[in-house]
Design an enzyme around this catalytic site. Structure first.
Site, PDB file in Angstrom:
ATOM      1  N   ARG A 136      -8.217   1.201  -1.860  1.00  0.00           N
ATOM      2  CA  ARG A 136      -8.913   1.103  -0.571  1.00  0.00           C
ATOM      3  C   ARG A 136      -9.760   2.354  -0.367  1.00  0.00           C
ATOM      4  O   ARG A 136      -9.285   3.475  -0.543  1.00  0.00           O
ATOM      5  CB  ARG A 136      -7.914   0.938   0.575  1.00  0.00           C
ATOM      6  CG  ARG A 136      -8.580   0.986   1.941  1.00  0.00           C
ATOM      7  CD  ARG A 136      -7.678   0.499   3.061  1.00  0.00           C
ATOM      8  NE  ARG A 136      -8.080  -0.847   3.482  1.00  0.00           N
ATOM      9  CZ  ARG A 136      -7.740  -1.388   4.648  1.00  0.00           C
ATOM     10  NH1 ARG A 136      -6.979  -0.742   5.504  1.00  0.00           N
ATOM     11  NH2 ARG A 136      -8.150  -2.603   4.966  1.00  0.00           N
TER      12      ARG A 136
ATOM     13  N   GLN B 118       0.849  -1.187   0.000  1.00  0.00           N
ATOM     14  CA  GLN B 118       0.000   0.000   0.000  1.00  0.00           C
ATOM     15  C   GLN B 118       0.888   1.242   0.000  1.00  0.00           C
ATOM     16  O   GLN B 118       1.796   1.356   0.830  1.00  0.00           O
ATOM     17  CB  GLN B 118      -0.897   0.022   1.230  1.00  0.00           C
ATOM     18  CG  GLN B 118      -1.876   1.190   1.245  1.00  0.00           C
ATOM     19  CD  GLN B 118      -2.617   1.300   2.560  1.00  0.00           C
ATOM     20  OE1 GLN B 118      -2.129   1.909   3.511  1.00  0.00           O
ATOM     21  NE2 GLN B 118      -3.796   0.686   2.637  1.00  0.00           N
TER      22      GLN B 118
ATOM     23  N   TYR C 202      -6.700   9.922   5.065  1.00  0.00           N
ATOM     24  CA  TYR C 202      -5.402  10.261   4.483  1.00  0.00           C
ATOM     25  C   TYR C 202      -5.609  11.199   3.301  1.00  0.00           C
ATOM     26  O   TYR C 202      -6.734  11.602   3.005  1.00  0.00           O
ATOM     27  CB  TYR C 202      -4.651   8.988   4.094  1.00  0.00           C
ATOM     28  CG  TYR C 202      -4.230   8.154   5.276  1.00  0.00           C
ATOM     29  CD1 TYR C 202      -3.333   8.655   6.223  1.00  0.00           C
ATOM     30  CD2 TYR C 202      -4.734   6.870   5.472  1.00  0.00           C
ATOM     31  CE1 TYR C 202      -2.947   7.900   7.324  1.00  0.00           C
ATOM     32  CE2 TYR C 202      -4.354   6.111   6.566  1.00  0.00           C
ATOM     33  CZ  TYR C 202      -3.462   6.627   7.498  1.00  0.00           C
ATOM     34  OH  TYR C 202      -3.086   5.886   8.586  1.00  0.00           O
TER      35      TYR C 202
END
Length: 302
Positions: free
Chosen positions: A223, A105, A175
């Site tokens: 994601r 990731q 994020y």
């Protein structure tokens, strides 16, 4: 177990990559990284044991694409420079010996970073902290956005060259990508804010650059926080709409939920029932017809 739950142990092929079963280890921070950003020997042992345990897909914890502004912790691994490639290469070689598919990731923390750690003000889509009492970030300039797009692309190319089988782009959990996607954070009035198309412009540019760097056959996982569960945030219906702007670049959806103010749903509280998130993954799969994965409280294979 194989006879009782045969689907769990069926292989799954995405592009030219075959995952040996339907069990995935989602990205979880370990705090095992060296302060330099390199992987440690503890990392090597930790992931190797999980590969030996039979996990079909292991996605490494989030690696920073832009240091120090995108940093998510003093022990976070980095992939923003070629110097970090050798240890990743060693890890991937180790995990492949167990027949495990390995992804990484890549991520930019945005306003979830800390100025005390980075020595600079945090950046985001707007000046909204990621949680109550958090640091107030400054909005990114267009030049900074374009620079960060390139940094994502460079990190993705490194991941492919290292030998990873796939890459995951984090677009949830408060994020940087999430800070642009969510109307809870994004209060911009330029081409990167306002409408769904504008809020998705930056993430779409990132995915487009990643695809350009890794080529057509390298699987891209995204994601998402399918339900943000904050007032003024994206609902599942909103997510199904905004994913239309990203779908052409995505091979597998990692369907999560929650933002920092709704952390009990992002990192499931133990009182939430098993499989409670599954309706979100089902909705994404039903609309886009692509493989999905789902994390959280799954204590029983049933």
């Amino acid at each position: 177990m194989n006879k009782k739950y045969p689907k769990i142990f069926e292989p799954l092929t995405i592009k030219r990559t075959t995952i040996k079963n339907r069990i995935a280890m989602t990205p979880m921070g370990t705090n095992y990284g060296e302060t330099s950003g390199e992987m440690s020997s503890r990392h090597m042992n930790y992931y190797t044991l999980r590969a030996k345990g039979g996990t079909g897909l292991i996605i490494l914890e989030n690696a920073n694409v832009e240091y120090p502004v995108g940093s998510n912790g003093t022990s976070q691994i980095r992939i923003d420079h070629d110097s970090f490639m050798p240890r990743f290469y060693q890890l991937v070689e180790n995990l492949h010996k167990s027949g495990t598919t390995v992804a990484i990731q890549i991520n930019h923390a945005g306003a979830s970073a800390s100025s005390a750690r980075t020595g600079m003000q945090t950046v985001s889509s707007s000046n909204i902290p990621t949680k109550a009492g958090g640091e107030i970030p400054r909005p990114m300039t267009k030049e900074e956005i374009l620079h960060t797009v390139r940094k994502y692309g460079e990190a993705a190319r490194r991941a492919r060259d290292i030998g990873f089988d796939a890459i995951e782009i984090h677009c949830g959990h408060s994020y940087l990508m999430s800070q642009f996607i969510s109307p809870y954070y994004n209060k911009r009035t330029d081409e990167f804010g306002g409408s769904v198309e504008n809020r998705l412009r930056f993430p779409r540019m990132v995915l487009e650059e990643v695809r350009k760097q890794v080529g057509p056959w390298f699987p891209i996982i995204v994601r998402i926080s399918a339900e943000e569960r904050v007032e003024g945030g994206n609902t599942l219906e909103d997510t199904l709409e905004y994913l239309e702007y990203l779908d052409e670049f995505v091979d597998l959806y990692d369907v999560s939920c929650g933002l920092n103010p709704s952390l009990q749903y992002q990192i499931d509280s133990n009182f939430l029932e098993d499989g409670w998130r599954s309706y979100m993954a089902r909705a994404v799969k039903d609309k886009f017809g692509k493989p999905v994965m789902n994390a959280g409280n799954y204590r029983d294979p049933e």
